[in-house]
Design an enzyme around this catalytic site. Structure first.
Site, PDB file in Angstrom:
ATOM      1  N   LYS A 123       0.851  -1.194   0.000  1.00  0.00           N
ATOM      2  CA  LYS A 123       0.000   0.000   0.000  1.00  0.00           C
ATOM      3  C   LYS A 123       0.885   1.242   0.000  1.00  0.00           C
ATOM      4  O   LYS A 123       1.881   1.309   0.736  1.00  0.00           O
ATOM      5  CB  LYS A 123      -0.910  -0.030   1.237  1.00  0.00           C
ATOM      6  CG  LYS A 123      -1.917   1.104   1.323  1.00  0.00           C
ATOM      7  CD  LYS A 123      -2.805   0.914   2.553  1.00  0.00           C
ATOM      8  CE  LYS A 123      -3.835   2.014   2.719  1.00  0.00           C
ATOM      9  NZ  LYS A 123      -4.700   1.799   3.911  1.00  0.00           N
ATOM     10  N   SER A 180      -9.408   1.812   3.043  1.00  0.00           N
ATOM     11  CA  SER A 180      -8.605   2.619   2.154  1.00  0.00           C
ATOM     12  C   SER A 180      -7.597   1.797   1.352  1.00  0.00           C
ATOM     13  O   SER A 180      -7.034   2.269   0.373  1.00  0.00           O
ATOM     14  CB  SER A 180      -7.852   3.679   2.967  1.00  0.00           C
ATOM     15  OG  SER A 180      -6.967   3.072   3.903  1.00  0.00           O
ATOM     16  N   SER A 212      -9.726  -0.458   7.261  1.00  0.00           N
ATOM     17  CA  SER A 212      -9.148  -0.437   5.917  1.00  0.00           C
ATOM     18  C   SER A 212      -8.485  -1.745   5.511  1.00  0.00           C
ATOM     19  O   SER A 212      -8.208  -1.946   4.323  1.00  0.00           O
ATOM     20  CB  SER A 212      -8.123   0.699   5.806  1.00  0.00           C
ATOM     21  OG  SER A 212      -8.754   1.951   5.970  1.00  0.00           O
TER      22      SER A 212
END
Length: 609
Positions: free
Chosen positions: A78, A152, A176
């Site tokens: 990420k 996210s 997330s």
């Protein structure tokens, strides 16, 4: 040449490496080919250059596969987690920097032999559960481009579900690392706070942030956790693992266990009746595995959840970007800026008042852990389209945190698991929650549950390694032999155009598997849309398919709707079992395109698009 490996799950990949059938450089080429075939799917912000990936693969190939636990395993990061020499953006170009060192957790994975393919898209500054708040575009659910991926950690989840990497790192402050797992039919492990170092991670709420793991299976997530965890004296929020003290709790999941779920009045599916039914089925499966249920008052958890975005923890988010906001406020997306700017108005008195209330809520919820081993909830009550989120980004985002926002505030561990498919082919997931340092306990139960449900891994259509059909003994249809097993190899598979013809008849997915290596597959492109034609042949190969259980009363109607030259015959599976399944009359392949080499219908659709 790209490898022929279909699945990047750790079990299959390691077996291929150990017997010498694959090399890390083969896997790199396959990964890059798969990424190229998907086109601009908004999953990646930065891809590691091909030359660098092949150099990394060559470096690993000089090592013994048996000596490195993640030898040649491709993974994604990420893009709020540092990877040396590649930019970290947190989905904000004006914030971007290029770190000289990798985050501590990334370095542990690299040292174990893993290959970092690139940096994935996210909700800007990890502020959101939708996956649409990024200037780099919005990834979609791996099952339907109209629907959100969840956030996210949007790109990380899709990269795993689509079979582009074996696992991916996300972060989790409010959910997330769990909501995107549910929307993509994969596993999301949110470890105990501090179990994985957050040094080298752009903070969201620094006191609450966790690095999370997305994987195709609980086994894989647990294997990655074993490598990634470790006390980091340079991270003031790092904590030593006390899992060794939890051996007795882990062993309880070999037999009976106790689980809590919110009472019926506290369950919320926001009008999604199908998700409600899937949650009820998951509870039935847990009981069939030996679980005893207990309903609890969920209100203290909901009050805790509201503290995260309605309380002073917003000030932590503001701290991260206050200089950028002061210098260039337009650098943030309007929705992100609107959420974070509220943190500037909070007072120290607000923080202490909320902290005192949180401690009272911790005490209110502590008592349930004396009664149960885990809390079970939906991961999210429903899923939304991109258009729905665009029309109401704040309210719908808040709904997605209904079952997730409280976990880190209460210092709990959590594991998100696939739990079935709605009639429209979209996945549904549940989450197991336990106290801090019960990560191994969650994985032990999660493995049993994932095996029992026998769902395909992500959107790959492939079965869990070693999975056999293992439905609860209480399933009436199996007891009475009133269901027929049918193998489907084309548009009737999960998430594809004709899958509704099965689900509308009450059919249930049993497992994803392959045929015996004696079938040829053709694309019958005269159909609009094209359909697969499968023939038994001594010169054939193993073809990916799914086995569904169709209620006997509905089977005739299903068969009547099958157009010539397709029909139902007997199909032999790779484990030797024979079931009813789709076959094609020989004359139909005269002008058809053979796609046997692709191994299945999904790769053909990907190549065609």
């Amino acid at each position: 040449m790209p490898s022929t490996a279909n699945s990047f799950d750790l079990t299959r990949l390691r077996a291929e490496y150990l017997c010498g059938r694959l090399k890390p450089s083969d896997i790199v080429e396959t990964v890059l080919e798969r990424i190229a075939r998907r086109g601009d799917d908004k999953v990646w912000i930065d891809l590691t250059p091909r030359a660098q990936l092949l150099a990394r693969a060559a470096e690993i190939e000089r090592r013994n596969p048996a000596e490195l636990p993640l030898y040649g395993v491709p993974f994604a990061i990420k893009d709020n987690i540092d990877f040396a020499g590649r930019p970290t953006t947190a989905a904000c170009p004006d914030y971007a920097y290029t770190p000289k060192a990798s985050a501590a957790v990334v370095q542990r994975l690299l040292d174990a032999g893993a290959i970092a393919i690139g940096k994935t898209n996210l909700d800007q500054f990890a502020t959101g559960l939708v996956g649409t708040r990024s200037p780099y575009g919005a990834p979609s659910s791996a099952f339907d481009a109209r629907y959100i991926s969840g956030g996210s950690s949007a790109g990380s989840s899709v990269a795993v579900a689509a079979g582009l990497v074996s696992f991916a790192l996300g972060t989790d402050t409010a959910g997330s690392g769990r909501v995107p797992a549910a929307f993509n039919n994969i596993v999301g492990l949110k470890p105990t706070k501090g179990l994985l170092s957050t040094r080298g991670v752009v903070p969201a709420c620094r006191s609450l942030d966790c690095v999370s793991v997305f994987a195709l299976s609980v086994d894989d997530a647990e294997s990655v956790l074993a490598v990634a965890q470790g006390f980091d004296p340079a991270d003031p929020f790092s904590r030593a693992n006390v899992e060794a003290a939890n051996v007795e709790a882990k062993s309880e999941f070999d037999g009976s266990f106790r689980f809590a779920l919110p009472r019926a009045t506290d369950l919320e599916f926001f009008g999604d009746g199908e998700s409600r039914k899937l949650f009820e089925q998951a509870i039935d499966t847990l009981q069939a595995l030996g679980g005893t249920r207990m309903e609890i008052d969920y209100r203290p958890f909901l009050e805790t959840a509201r503290l995260l975005y309605e309380g002073p923890w917003l000030a932590e988010r503001y701290l991260v970007v206050r200089e950028l906001l002061a210098r260039k406020p337009e650098a943030l997306l309007p929705v992100t800026r609107g959420v974070i700017e509220a943190g500037a108005k909070l007072l120290a008195t607000d923080a202490f008042a909320a902290y005192y209330r949180l401690q009272a809520l911790v005490r209110d919820t502590e008592s349930i852990w004396a009664e149960v081993d885990v809390l079970v909830t939906p991961t999210a009550g429903t899923i939304y389209t991109h258009k729905e989120i665009e029309a109401d980004p704040i309210t719908l985002n808040s709904r997605l945190g209904y079952y997730t926002n409280y976990v880190n505030l209460l210092d709990l561990s959590a594991l998100a698991l696939p739990a079935g498919f709605r009639a429209d082919g979209l996945p549904f997931g549940i989450t197991l929650v336990a106290p801090a340092f019960h990560d191994g306990t969650l994985c032990a139960l999660g493995k049993r549950l994932q095996s029992a449900m026998a769902l395909p891994m992500g959107a790959t259509g492939l079965s869990l390694p070693g999975t056999e059909i293992n439905r609860p003994a209480t399933t009436a249809a199996l007891k009475k032999n009133t269901a027929i097993r049918v193998a489907v190899c084309g548009a009737h598979m999960s998430g594809l155009a004709l899958n509704r013809e099965l689900t509308e008849r009450g059919a249930r997915l049993l497992r994803a598997t392959r045929t015996a290596p004696c079938y040829r597959l053709f694309a019958l492109e005269a159909f609009k849309p094209p359909r697969p034609g499968m023939l038994r042949s001594a010169e054939g190969a193993a073809i990916d398919l799914e086995v569904w259980e169709v209620p006997a009363p509905a089977f005739g109607g299903f068969v009547d709707g099958i157009p010539s030259p397709l029909g139902i015959g007997t199909v032999e599976l790779e484990d030797g079992e024979s079931v009813r399944g789709f076959l094609c009359e020989h004359y139909a392949i005269a002008n058809a395109r053979e796609i046997t080499h692709l191994g299945g219908w999904r790769p053909y659709l990907t190549q065609r698009s």
